[in-house]
Scaffold this motif. Structure first.
Motif, PDB file in Angstrom:
ATOM      1  N   GLN A 280      22.042   6.212  29.479  1.00  0.00           N
ATOM      2  CA  GLN A 280      23.429   6.138  29.000  1.00  0.00           C
ATOM      3  C   GLN A 280      24.353   5.809  30.165  1.00  0.00           C
ATOM      4  N   HIS A 281      25.055   4.685  30.073  1.00  0.00           N
ATOM      5  CA  HIS A 281      25.879   4.221  31.192  1.00  0.00           C
ATOM      6  C   HIS A 281      27.174   5.012  31.348  1.00  0.00           C
ATOM      7  N   ASP A 282      27.766   5.428  30.239  1.00  0.00           N
ATOM      8  CA  ASP A 282      28.955   6.280  30.301  1.00  0.00           C
ATOM      9  C   ASP A 282      28.485   7.741  30.292  1.00  0.00           C
ATOM     10  N   LYS A 283      29.152   8.598  31.049  1.00  0.00           N
ATOM     11  CA  LYS A 283      28.680   9.979  31.156  1.00  0.00           C
ATOM     12  C   LYS A 283      28.927  10.807  29.904  1.00  0.00           C
ATOM     13  N   GLU A 284      29.786  10.327  29.017  1.00  0.00           N
ATOM     14  CA  GLU A 284      30.130  11.122  27.834  1.00  0.00           C
ATOM     15  C   GLU A 284      29.737  10.470  26.510  1.00  0.00           C
ATOM     16  N   LEU A 285      29.778   9.137  26.435  1.00  0.00           N
ATOM     17  CA  LEU A 285      29.589   8.459  25.159  1.00  0.00           C
ATOM     18  C   LEU A 285      28.437   7.467  25.191  1.00  0.00           C
TER      19      LEU A 285
ATOM     20  N   HIS B 155      23.620  18.284  26.079  1.00  0.00           N
ATOM     21  CA  HIS B 155      24.592  19.366  26.246  1.00  0.00           C
ATOM     22  C   HIS B 155      24.079  20.489  27.148  1.00  0.00           C
ATOM     23  N   ASP B 156      22.772  20.741  27.108  1.00  0.00           N
ATOM     24  CA  ASP B 156      22.208  21.799  27.961  1.00  0.00           C
ATOM     25  C   ASP B 156      22.214  21.395  29.429  1.00  0.00           C
ATOM     26  N   LYS B 157      21.966  20.104  29.669  1.00  0.00           N
ATOM     27  CA  LYS B 157      21.932  19.570  31.036  1.00  0.00           C
ATOM     28  C   LYS B 157      20.913  20.295  31.927  1.00  0.00           C
ATOM     29  N   ASP B 158      19.790  20.645  31.336  1.00  0.00           N
ATOM     30  CA  ASP B 158      18.685  21.238  32.096  1.00  0.00           C
ATOM     31  C   ASP B 158      18.224  20.221  33.141  1.00  0.00           C
ATOM     32  N   SER B 159      18.046  20.641  34.367  1.00  0.00           N
ATOM     33  CA  SER B 159      17.736  19.714  35.452  1.00  0.00           C
ATOM     34  C   SER B 159      16.428  18.952  35.233  1.00  0.00           C
ATOM     35  N   ALA B 160      15.489  19.535  34.485  1.00  0.00           N
ATOM     36  CA  ALA B 160      14.231  18.835  34.235  1.00  0.00           C
ATOM     37  C   ALA B 160      14.398  17.750  33.184  1.00  0.00           C
ATOM     38  N   CYS B 161      15.402  17.905  32.332  1.00  0.00           N
ATOM     39  CA  CYS B 161      15.564  17.020  31.173  1.00  0.00           C
ATOM     40  C   CYS B 161      16.801  16.136  31.260  1.00  0.00           C
ATOM     41  N   TYR B 162      17.630  16.352  32.252  1.00  0.00           N
ATOM     42  CA  TYR B 162      18.920  15.656  32.357  1.00  0.00           C
ATOM     43  C   TYR B 162      19.164  15.283  33.812  1.00  0.00           C
ATOM     44  N   LEU B 163      19.500  14.016  34.028  1.00  0.00           N
ATOM     45  CA  LEU B 163      19.718  13.546  35.391  1.00  0.00           C
ATOM     46  C   LEU B 163      21.050  12.800  35.458  1.00  0.00           C
ATOM     47  N   ASP B 164      21.940  13.270  36.317  1.00  0.00           N
ATOM     48  CA  ASP B 164      23.215  12.600  36.574  1.00  0.00           C
ATOM     49  C   ASP B 164      23.033  11.730  37.813  1.00  0.00           C
ATOM     50  N   ALA B 165      23.233  10.432  37.654  1.00  0.00           N
ATOM     51  CA  ALA B 165      22.984   9.499  38.756  1.00  0.00           C
ATOM     52  C   ALA B 165      23.842   9.807  39.982  1.00  0.00           C
ATOM     53  N   ASP B 166      24.986  10.448  39.788  1.00  0.00           N
ATOM     54  CA  ASP B 166      25.841  10.781  40.928  1.00  0.00           C
ATOM     55  C   ASP B 166      25.181  11.777  41.867  1.00  0.00           C
TER      56      ASP B 166
ATOM     57  N   CYS C  33      12.002  20.164  27.138  1.00  0.00           N
ATOM     58  CA  CYS C  33      12.878  18.993  27.008  1.00  0.00           C
ATOM     59  C   CYS C  33      12.872  18.368  25.612  1.00  0.00           C
ATOM     60  N   GLN C  34      12.790  19.187  24.579  1.00  0.00           N
ATOM     61  CA  GLN C  34      12.853  18.724  23.192  1.00  0.00           C
ATOM     62  C   GLN C  34      11.660  17.851  22.801  1.00  0.00           C
ATOM     63  N   THR C  35      10.547  18.010  23.501  1.00  0.00           N
ATOM     64  CA  THR C  35       9.339  17.270  23.139  1.00  0.00           C
ATOM     65  C   THR C  35       8.821  17.767  21.797  1.00  0.00           C
ATOM     66  N   LYS C  36       8.474  16.824  20.910  1.00  0.00           N
ATOM     67  CA  LYS C  36       7.963  17.183  19.586  1.00  0.00           C
ATOM     68  C   LYS C  36       6.452  16.974  19.541  1.00  0.00           C
TER      69      LYS C  36
ATOM     70  N   ILE D 287      20.790  10.050  32.540  1.00  0.00           N
ATOM     71  CA  ILE D 287      19.489   9.827  31.916  1.00  0.00           C
ATOM     72  C   ILE D 287      19.025  11.181  31.397  1.00  0.00           C
ATOM     73  N   TYR D 288      18.589  11.231  30.147  1.00  0.00           N
ATOM     74  CA  TYR D 288      18.200  12.526  29.589  1.00  0.00           C
ATOM     75  C   TYR D 288      17.259  12.336  28.408  1.00  0.00           C
ATOM     76  N   THR D 289      16.576  13.406  28.048  1.00  0.00           N
ATOM     77  CA  THR D 289      15.754  13.379  26.848  1.00  0.00           C
ATOM     78  C   THR D 289      16.649  13.748  25.674  1.00  0.00           C
ATOM     79  N   ARG D 290      16.426  13.084  24.532  1.00  0.00           N
ATOM     80  CA  ARG D 290      17.282  13.312  23.369  1.00  0.00           C
ATOM     81  C   ARG D 290      17.272  14.784  22.968  1.00  0.00           C
ATOM     82  N   GLY D 291      18.490  15.335  22.797  1.00  0.00           N
ATOM     83  CA  GLY D 291      18.637  16.740  22.456  1.00  0.00           C
ATOM     84  C   GLY D 291      18.938  17.610  23.658  1.00  0.00           C
TER      85      GLY D 291
END
Length: 203
Positions: free
Chosen positions: A121-126, A77-88, A105-108, A70-74
């Protein structure tokens, strides 16, 4: 003998080239017809947004165990912990929380409206069909016409409106700003049922 070998090699290279070109065309055709991401009508139970004076707070619940990202668009690739969450990395597999400042987190920002897009996103890459994305807004201006989830009799004294709508998960597709969205002066929630209602109203 050498000339014959040369002809054979040339024929093999040409055949391989034709096969590769044909395969690419078939692949692109398949992608065009079958890989349209579009608006997701499921895969999640609810998404809640609460806008603070300088932050967005999100709670996402899935109807099944989720092991994607789960992540904010943009921010993928950075995978900043505030903006990107890996369910694992989370023990709970159906309930997820994210919080970040409005300048992260790319807020406009457009005037007094802060917008972000949350991707499930269900797949971790695509990104694949079935993935979901939500436009999140913290609106510090006078609220526009929206489908309300709360009584806004006191809207004049409301400092911020939390607004959420469904959008296309495909980052390459330019999504039009929705004409209608769900909004509340406190916490707003979108579910597959309410998202389908909004989609019908857009037609």
């Amino acid at each position: 003998m050498g000339t014959l070998c040369g002809y054979i090699l040339c024929f093999i290279y040409t055949l391989c080239w034709v096969i590769c070109i044909t395969a690419d065309e078939i692949f692109e055709s398949d992608l065009g017809e079958d890989m349209k991401i579009g608006l997701a009508d499921g895969g999640y139970k609810s998404v809640k947004l609460k806008c603070g004076s300088n932050s967005m707070h999100i709670k996402l619940e899935t109807d099944e165990d989720f092991d994607g990202v789960i992540y904010t668009r943009g921010s993928f690739h950075d995978k900043d912990s505030a903006c990107y969450l890996d369910a694992d990395s989370i023990r709970e597999k159906r309930s997820f929380n994210m919080s970040f400042d409005l300048d992260k987190c790319q807020t406009k920002q457009e005037g007094k409206v802060y917008t972000n897009v949350l991707v499930l996103q269900h797949d971790k890459e695509l990104i694949m069909p079935g993935d979901a994305a939500f436009t999140l807004e913290c609106d510090f201006e006078k609220p526009r016409e929206v489908t309300l989830q709360a009584n806004l009799n006191s809207r004049e004294s409301t400092k911020v409106i939390s607004r959420i709508s469904l959008t296309d998960a495909d980052p390459g597709k330019k999504s039009k700003r929705p004409k209608r969205s769900l909004a509340s002066p406190t916490e707003v929630e979108i579910t597959p049922k309410s998202a389908r209602t909004l989609s019908k109203e857009e037609l």
